[in-house]
Structures are given as C-alpha cells and as structure tokens.
Design an enzyme around this catalytic site. Structure first.
Site, mmCIF file in Angstrom:
data_model
loop_
_atom_site.group_PDB
_atom_site.id
_atom_site.type_symbol
_atom_site.label_atom_id
_atom_site.label_comp_id
_atom_site.label_asym_id
_atom_site.label_seq_id
_atom_site.Cartn_x
_atom_site.Cartn_y
_atom_site.Cartn_z
ATOM 1 N N PHE A 140 0.863 -1.187 0.000
ATOM 2 C CA PHE A 140 0.000 0.000 0.000
ATOM 3 C C PHE A 140 0.895 1.231 0.000
ATOM 4 C CE2 PHE A 140 -2.294 3.613 1.516
ATOM 5 C CZ PHE A 140 -3.467 3.540 0.797
ATOM 6 N N ASP A 225 9.331 2.826 2.259
ATOM 7 C CA ASP A 225 8.127 3.601 2.547
ATOM 8 C C ASP A 225 7.829 3.450 4.037
ATOM 9 O OD1 ASP A 225 5.631 4.637 2.975
ATOM 10 O OD2 ASP A 225 4.728 3.794 1.153
ATOM 11 N N LYS A 254 2.307 10.919 7.203
ATOM 12 C CA LYS A 254 1.456 10.661 8.372
ATOM 13 C C LYS A 254 1.928 11.401 9.645
ATOM 14 C CE LYS A 254 -1.239 6.933 6.696
ATOM 15 N NZ LYS A 254 -0.842 5.962 5.689
HETATM 16 C C1 PLP Z 1 -0.942 6.025 4.238
HETATM 17 C C2 PLP Z 1 0.171 5.495 3.443
HETATM 18 C C3 PLP Z 1 0.538 6.090 2.212
HETATM 19 C C4 PLP Z 1 -0.269 7.198 1.571
HETATM 20 O O1 PLP Z 1 -0.341 8.341 2.357
HETATM 21 P P1 PLP Z 1 -1.470 9.444 2.021
HETATM 22 O O2 PLP Z 1 -1.092 10.592 2.911
HETATM 23 O O3 PLP Z 1 -2.788 8.845 2.383
HETATM 24 O O4 PLP Z 1 -1.352 9.767 0.581
HETATM 25 C C5 PLP Z 1 1.637 5.585 1.566
HETATM 26 N N1 PLP Z 1 2.351 4.563 2.065
HETATM 27 C C6 PLP Z 1 2.028 3.966 3.237
HETATM 28 C C7 PLP Z 1 2.861 2.840 3.750
HETATM 29 C C8 PLP Z 1 0.919 4.403 3.955
HETATM 30 O O5 PLP Z 1 0.576 3.790 5.077
#
Ligand code: PLP
Length: 407
Positions: A140, A225, A254
């Site tokens: 994700f 990520d 986040k």
């Molecule tokens: C939430 C998330 C994203 C995307 O972040 P947004 O601010 O919602 O665009 C990307 N990678 C990971 C691992 C995430 O948990």
C-alpha cells in the site's frame, strides 16, 4: 439524534469512498476522543499512525499556533524562515544529506518514483524510458493512478486503468524474488518495512538486510516507505532500524504532520535527490511555514527517544496480552483470534472469519468505547497513539476480550 442526522447528510452529500464506523467525533485530547453526544472513546487507530503523538499534543499545537500568528504560506518561489531549520532537522533525523518536502504520503511515493527513474537515467545510465522498479505484492503506497497501478488489491486498482508501466511486482518477504526480478534496468526496490494496510505484516528476520545487500550489489536504490511504520510506531525511529538497515530513500508522511496538517517528505543523499533541478518537480504547499513549524516540533519530540521507548514498552505489553487472548477459548470451544502480528505499538489481529467479520468486531468495540479499524475482512488493526497510558491500553484489550467472548 444529532449523530444520525450528520451521518445522513454525509451519506447524501459526500462520495461513498469510505465506510466509517457510525460515530461522529467532535473533540480529542491525547489518546481520547469525544463524539457529538459527549461519549468518550479510546482512539486505537490514531489516524493510521498520523496521530502518533496523540490528539493536540501541546508542543505541536503551540508550534502551529505560533506559526499561524506569523506566516502561513509563501510557496517555494521565496525562502521562508522556518524552511532551513526543518530540512536540517529532518535530514539529521534520517542521517541523509537532503530532504524534499511534499504534503501527502502518495506525493512522497510519486516523488521517489520520479527521482529513482531520473537517477537511473542520469547516474546509473539506464537507456531512455527503460527503467523498472520492483514493488511488493499486497503493498500500500497511496491512491494516485501510478501507485494503484501496481497494487494487488482489486478494490484499489479495479476500474482505474490504463496504468503507468515500469513496475515489477514480487512476493513480499522473499529476497530471492527480488534477485530474480532485478535486471540492468532496475533502478529501485520500493517496499514497506512492515506492510501496514495489508494487515501489519512483518517480513522475516534478515529480509531488510538482504534487500539492502541486493540493492547495493546491483546499484539499485532501496526505497523504504516508512510513511506508516516510521517515526516511533514500531519502537524505533524507523522500522528499518530494527535490522540496522539504512535505505537510500526514506519516505515519510502521516505522523510527520503531528496530527495537524499533511506533511510528507523524501530523505536521501545528494547523489540521489541532487538529480532534480529547478522546475523539474514541486508542490505549491510542500514545505510551507506551518508544515515546517509542526514537523520541527515532531522531530523535536522524536529526538528525546521517549516516544520510541513508550512504543517498545507498551508494545511488549500489548503483544503479550494479545498472545494470551489468542490462546483463550471462547464459548465456541476455540480461540477467536487465529493470528497476531506486529511490532511495537502496532498489531494486526486475524479473527476466525466463521465467528465474525472485522467490521462487526470494530462496531462492538465502538459500543464499548474503543475505536479500531478492520482491514481485508477479518483483520483488526490496533495502533493507539504512543502517548496512551498503560492502564488505558490494558482497558482497551479487556474490551476486545469481552467482544471476542460475546461472538
Ligand atoms: C498512508 C500510506 C501512504 C499514503 O499516504 P497518504 O497521505 O494517504 O497519501 C503511503 N504509504 C504507506 C505505507 C501508507 O501507510
């Protein structure tokens, strides 16, 4: 009832791309939120780890307030007086030369994809438009068209094609799968050190170390990520720290925004981020003064190590209690929990699908004053703010125990 009326208006006038629990929140402080009827809930989702420091952490709110009274937006056409401090602090936290600020997580991922490709062409010498990036099954990384194009979740990609080419999807947790997929045109391996949305999947020990070795040996960028796993959640500043692994690019988001505004960033060395020249990438709001002020406060909190320590200690307690629950038989003669995964103050709990859906359990938890979120049918995620007290955490687990007993 005000709750029903607000939900009715929401359903009529907002797109149905979410299916929220039927609770309407009005205020929050620390790990607790209160709904429009005055009922209190322990927030065990924490905005998918955007609220690692809790709701309205005093230091973060003070920093935002102070900045609101001085300067809020300049665009990057001009310098502003909080920018240097922010990029210096974040580069320092990451141990990298440079950072590139954006707003949302998806933008940080898109930025990394662009940077990796450009690095591939200009530094590695990959032939024009031939670059490929290796990504993981069940990843994700956000919701843009490029990103959902390499998702393995039909809900995420279905109906949104055609997609951006240049991605190779391999099995998560297998270093051999990466070795097999790599060729001379591979510019990057992009992965989550723990797969959050998939259900909090921790890869096998040694995996991140192996990925680091494979990337170094093949001159491929390792992009971690850490948008959800980073900034204290797992008990270390970065989830990669658990293996002492340093990726080439950190993607952050986040919690970097302190639960106040969206702040994301890519951190890397000059050899990598240096490929971008003026006009080649940007963001109107990226690195704005309020974002910088909030993120500086967040980095300040992380520098104390206090929150990482809390995540470690409370996480050990959480996982010990969940292991006990996973061994407790319900009235059906077997445990309701079939698996528990996670690290630090972060858990994915699989529920026996014959006993109930994740949604049903989250609704029952809600009635008992605990907010959590299901994922993929029968998994529940717990990720309370790192400021949660041990007593409150113990109480939340008790509520889960009751809910499982009642299934
Ligand atoms: C939430 C998330 C994203 C995307 O972040 P947004 O601010 O919602 O665009 C990307 N990678 C990971 C691992 C995430 O948990």
């Amino acid at each position: 009832m005000i709750t029903e009326e607000l939900i009715r208006l929401t359903e009529r006038h907002s797109a149905h791309n979410y299916h929220p629990l039927p609770v309407v929140l009005a205020t929050g402080e620390g790990a607790w939120v209160t709904d429009v009827e005055g009922k209190r809930y322990l927030d065990c989702l924490a905005g998918y780890s955007s609220l690692n420091f809790g709701h309205r952490h005093p230091a973060i709110i003070a920093a935002a307030r102070d900045q609101l009274d001085r300067l809020t937006l300049t665009s990057r056409a001009f310098h502003h007086d909080r920018f240097a401090e922010f990029v210096t602090a974040l580069a320092g936290l990451c141990g990298k030369d440079m950072v590139l600020p954006m707003n949302t997580g998806a933008e940080a991922v898109e930025t990394a994809i662009k940077v990796a490709r450009k690095w591939g062409y200009e530094v590695k010498g990959v032939a024009k438009d031939q670059a490929n990036i290796i990504v993981m099954e069940n990843n994700f990384h956000g919701r843009t068209t490029t990103i959902v194009g390499f998702s393995s979740d039909p809900d995420a990609y279905g109906g949104f094609g055609p997609f951006t080419p240049g991605f190779r999807v391999v099995k998560y947790g297998s270093a051999d799968a990466i070795r097999e997929a790599i060729d001379e045109n591979t510019v990057a391996v992009l992965l989550e050190p723990i797969q959050g949305e998939a259900g909090v999947y921790v890869p096998p020990d040694g995996y991140l170390t192996a990925v680091r070795e494979i990337c170094s040996a093949n001159r491929v960028l390792f992009i971690a990520d850490e948008i959800q796993s980073g900034l204290g959640r797992t008990g270390r500043t970065f989830a990669c720290d658990h293996e002492g692994v340093v990726p080439d690019l950190y993607l952050l988001g986040k919690a970097l925004g302190g639960g106040v505004i969206p702040v994301s960033a890519v951190a890397a060395d000059a050899e990598v981020l240096g490929v971008l020249k003026p006009g080649q990438h940007g963001s109107t709001f990226g690195g704005n003064p309020v974002a910088c002020a909030v993120a500086i406060a967040v980095i300040g909190l992380l520098k104390t190590g206090e929150y990482q320590a809390r995540a470690r200690e409370l996480g050990a307690f959480l996982h010990e209690r969940l292991r006990e629950l996973a061994e407790t038989r319900t009235r059906h003669g077997r445990p309701a929990i079939t698996a528990v995964r996670g690290r630090g103050l972060w858990a994915g709990i699989d529920i026996d699908p014959e006993l109930g859906t994740g949604r049903r359990i989250c609704e029952a938890l809600m009635r008992r004053g605990v907010l959590a979120k299901d994922t993929h049918g029968s998994t529940i995620r717990l990720a309370p703010p790192l400021v949660v007290s041990k007593d409150d955490l113990a109480w939340a687990i008790e509520q889960l125990d009751h809910v499982l007993q009642e299934l």
